[in-house]
Design a protein around this motif. Structure first.
Motif, PDB file in Angstrom:
ATOM      1  N   GLU A  49       0.934  -0.863   0.241  1.00  0.00           N
ATOM      2  CA  GLU A  49      -0.169   0.291   0.309  1.00  0.00           C
ATOM      3  C   GLU A  49       1.022   1.086   0.075  1.00  0.00           C
ATOM      4  N   PRO A  50       1.628   1.570  -0.989  1.00  0.00           N
ATOM      5  CA  PRO A  50       1.746   3.026  -1.531  1.00  0.00           C
ATOM      6  C   PRO A  50       1.357   4.490  -0.957  1.00  0.00           C
ATOM      7  N   GLY A  51       0.442   4.206  -0.487  1.00  0.00           N
ATOM      8  CA  GLY A  51      -0.229   5.269   0.112  1.00  0.00           C
ATOM      9  C   GLY A  51       0.299   5.137   1.315  1.00  0.00           C
ATOM     10  N   ALA A  52      -0.060   4.126   2.107  1.00  0.00           N
ATOM     11  CA  ALA A  52      -0.117   4.120   3.911  1.00  0.00           C
ATOM     12  C   ALA A  52       1.892   3.898   3.757  1.00  0.00           C
ATOM     13  N   LEU A  53       2.757   3.645   2.606  1.00  0.00           N
ATOM     14  CA  LEU A  53       3.985   3.530   3.352  1.00  0.00           C
ATOM     15  C   LEU A  53       4.331   2.192   4.310  1.00  0.00           C
ATOM     16  N   ALA A  71      10.384   1.416  -6.516  1.00  0.00           N
ATOM     17  CA  ALA A  71      10.906   2.457  -6.941  1.00  0.00           C
ATOM     18  C   ALA A  71       9.643   2.365  -8.274  1.00  0.00           C
ATOM     19  N   ARG A  72       9.235   2.082  -8.584  1.00  0.00           N
ATOM     20  CA  ARG A  72       8.187   2.539  -9.303  1.00  0.00           C
ATOM     21  C   ARG A  72       7.316   3.301  -8.807  1.00  0.00           C
ATOM     22  N   GLU A  73       6.798   3.690  -7.653  1.00  0.00           N
ATOM     23  CA  GLU A  73       6.505   3.912  -6.754  1.00  0.00           C
ATOM     24  C   GLU A  73       7.123   5.069  -6.339  1.00  0.00           C
ATOM     25  N   ASN A  74       8.181   5.359  -6.373  1.00  0.00           N
ATOM     26  CA  ASN A  74       9.085   6.420  -5.923  1.00  0.00           C
ATOM     27  C   ASN A  74       9.373   5.928  -4.876  1.00  0.00           C
ATOM     28  N   GLN A  75      10.074   5.307  -3.755  1.00  0.00           N
ATOM     29  CA  GLN A  75      10.545   4.669  -2.587  1.00  0.00           C
ATOM     30  C   GLN A  75      11.067   3.851  -2.833  1.00  0.00           C
ATOM     31  N   ARG A  76      11.322   3.479  -1.286  1.00  0.00           N
ATOM     32  CA  ARG A  76      12.297   3.098  -1.075  1.00  0.00           C
ATOM     33  C   ARG A  76      12.636   2.457   0.144  1.00  0.00           C
ATOM     34  N   LEU A  77      14.305   1.680   0.582  1.00  0.00           N
ATOM     35  CA  LEU A  77      14.260   1.403   2.152  1.00  0.00           C
ATOM     36  C   LEU A  77      15.537   1.782   2.507  1.00  0.00           C
ATOM     37  N   GLY A 135       2.750  -8.152  15.496  1.00  0.00           N
ATOM     38  CA  GLY A 135       2.782  -6.759  15.358  1.00  0.00           C
ATOM     39  C   GLY A 135       1.813  -6.746  14.518  1.00  0.00           C
ATOM     40  N   GLY A 136       1.830  -5.717  13.509  1.00  0.00           N
ATOM     41  CA  GLY A 136       0.733  -5.401  12.284  1.00  0.00           C
ATOM     42  C   GLY A 136       1.186  -4.683  11.405  1.00  0.00           C
ATOM     43  N   ARG A 137       0.710  -3.459  10.462  1.00  0.00           N
ATOM     44  CA  ARG A 137       0.706  -3.441  10.207  1.00  0.00           C
ATOM     45  C   ARG A 137       1.223  -1.729   9.952  1.00  0.00           C
ATOM     46  N   VAL A 138       1.069  -1.565  12.363  1.00  0.00           N
ATOM     47  CA  VAL A 138       1.246  -0.449  12.372  1.00  0.00           C
ATOM     48  C   VAL A 138       1.882  -0.155  13.776  1.00  0.00           C
ATOM     49  N   LEU A 169       9.734   4.610   2.837  1.00  0.00           N
ATOM     50  CA  LEU A 169       9.978   5.317   2.971  1.00  0.00           C
ATOM     51  C   LEU A 169       9.856   6.424   1.956  1.00  0.00           C
ATOM     52  N   PRO A 170       9.390   7.680   0.838  1.00  0.00           N
ATOM     53  CA  PRO A 170       9.076   8.126  -0.209  1.00  0.00           C
ATOM     54  C   PRO A 170      10.665   7.790  -0.505  1.00  0.00           C
ATOM     55  N   ARG A 171      11.192   8.011  -1.870  1.00  0.00           N
ATOM     56  CA  ARG A 171      12.629   8.443  -2.186  1.00  0.00           C
ATOM     57  C   ARG A 171      12.646  10.287  -2.486  1.00  0.00           C
ATOM     58  N   PRO A 172      14.217  10.420  -1.423  1.00  0.00           N
ATOM     59  CA  PRO A 172      13.602  12.141  -1.746  1.00  0.00           C
ATOM     60  C   PRO A 172      13.983  11.860  -3.624  1.00  0.00           C
TER      61      PRO A 172
END
Length: 369
Positions: A49-53, A71-77, A135-138, A169-172
């Motif tokens: 879920e890119p919107g929820a990171l 990378a396809r969603e402009n995000q990263r580890l 745990g979970g997704r939060v 997290l988003p990629r800068p």
């Protein structure tokens, strides 16, 4: 023994009468004694879920597949896990379960935290073949044992990770690195610490004596990076500086992350975690043939002669020394990890007895067989 489902993991563990060497991609050279239990067949991103990171993936999913999807969603580890293959001359593919099992991070740890800080939930099989989920997704969804944190850095000695839930997290937009030249270890670490204490959001701080250079990374929107770079130059005025722009900066930090200076060069390799202010003095008395600093001086990578007892050379200090690369005889003699204090050792033994009562998971990885 290659596994392709969690059910097979449960059956293999429940029926095990002898030690198992739990592994993913096998890239970190941490095989324990016993029959190999590979979870590299447990692959696939089951939720993203890119919107929820957030992302959920099976334990054997290659890190490369994770990074491609992000990378396809402009995000990263954001914790930029190290790739050990060049340093250890290993094959295979690093897996996301292996990354969290070994709590593998990189230079950005001093700014964003360790791998474990991005782990939201875990699903694993304990030493009796039972599936446990925590745990979970939060972040706040944790009850009882904080197994999310406990499993990160346990090196497969408490259970076999079959699924992980993680924060991304988003990629800068861009990055740049300020390069300081001509500083000795003491002055370099002082400059790095001064930069880290500034309001300019430094995300990497390293010093390489062999190159005679120190590195400070800034990331973000281009205008912000440019402004902060100017202010950082002013803060460190009087020092010979130049700037590595986006691609050159990224290549430099991959090289530092993966200890490329020690690839294909003989000698044992250690990493020492310490107070940044203690780093230069520890490096000076280490007897190392080469070294460099990361984490603003709080992490020292050292290449020493084969069989060199670095812990004995350093003596007691406020940190720990981990043997990353050596022959099997040296690993057996010195141990990979810093010996635990008696109280910590009792706690560790109690946890292993609770989660692995048969004592079958990775014997010899974190302690002597």
């Amino acid at each position: 023994m290659k596994i392709s489902s969690e059910t097979e993991v449960c059956e293999a563990i429940a029926g095990a009468k002898a030690p198992l060497s739990v592994c993913g991609g096998g890239t970190r050279g941490l095989a324990g004694a016993g029959k190999v239990l590979s979870v590299a067949g447990l692959t696939g991103i089951t939720l993203y879920e890119p919107g929820a990171l957030t992302m959920v993936a099976q334990g054997g999913t290659p890190v490369a597949a994770i990074e491609q999807a992000l990378a396809r969603e402009n995000q990263r580890l954001a914790f930029e896990p190290m790739d050990h293959r060049g340093l250890l001359a290993t094959k295979g593919e690093p897996t996301i379960g292996g990354i969290f099992a070994a709590n593998v991070g990189g230079p950005r740890r001093l700014a964003v935290g360790a791998a474990r800080d991005f782990l939201l939930g875990v699903r694993f099989v304990d030493g009796q073949g039972a599936v446990i989920k925590n745990g979970g997704r939060v972040m706040k969804n944790v009850t009882g044992y904080d197994l999310v944190k406990l499993m990160a850095g346990s090196f497969g000695t408490l259970g076999v990770l079959t699924e992980v839930s993680l924060k991304v997290l988003p990629r800068p937009e861009t990055e740049a690195t300020l390069v300081l030249s001509g500083l000795d270890d003491m002055r370099a670490v002082a400059a790095l610490c001064r930069a880290m204490g500034s309001p300019f959001e430094v995300t990497g701080a390293a010093h390489d004596p062999a190159a005679g250079e120190s590195y400070l990374r800034l990331e973000g929107f281009e205008a912000s990076v440019s402004y902060r770079m100017g202010r950082l130059k002013d803060l460190l005025g009087g020092t010979d500086v130049h700037v590595l722009q986006s691609d050159a900066s990224a290549r430099k930090w991959v090289a530092l992350r993966d200890a490329e200076a020690f690839h294909g060069v003989s000698g044992d390799v250690w990493r020492v975690s310490c107070k940044p202010s203690a780093g230069p003095e520890l490096a000076a008395r280490s007897g190392a043939e080469a070294h460099y600093f990361d984490w603003s001086g709080g992490l020292i990578w050292l290449r020493v002669p084969p069989g060199h007892d670095l812990r004995g050379r350093l003596g007691v200090f406020g940190g720990h020394a981990t043997l990353v690369r050596a022959d099997e005889a040296t690993k057996a003699r010195l141990g990979r990890f810093q010996p635990e204090l008696p109280g910590v050792a009792r706690l560790s033994a109690g946890l292993r007895a609770r989660f692995d009562p048969k004592g079958i998971f990775n014997p010899g990885v974190m302690e002597a067989v």
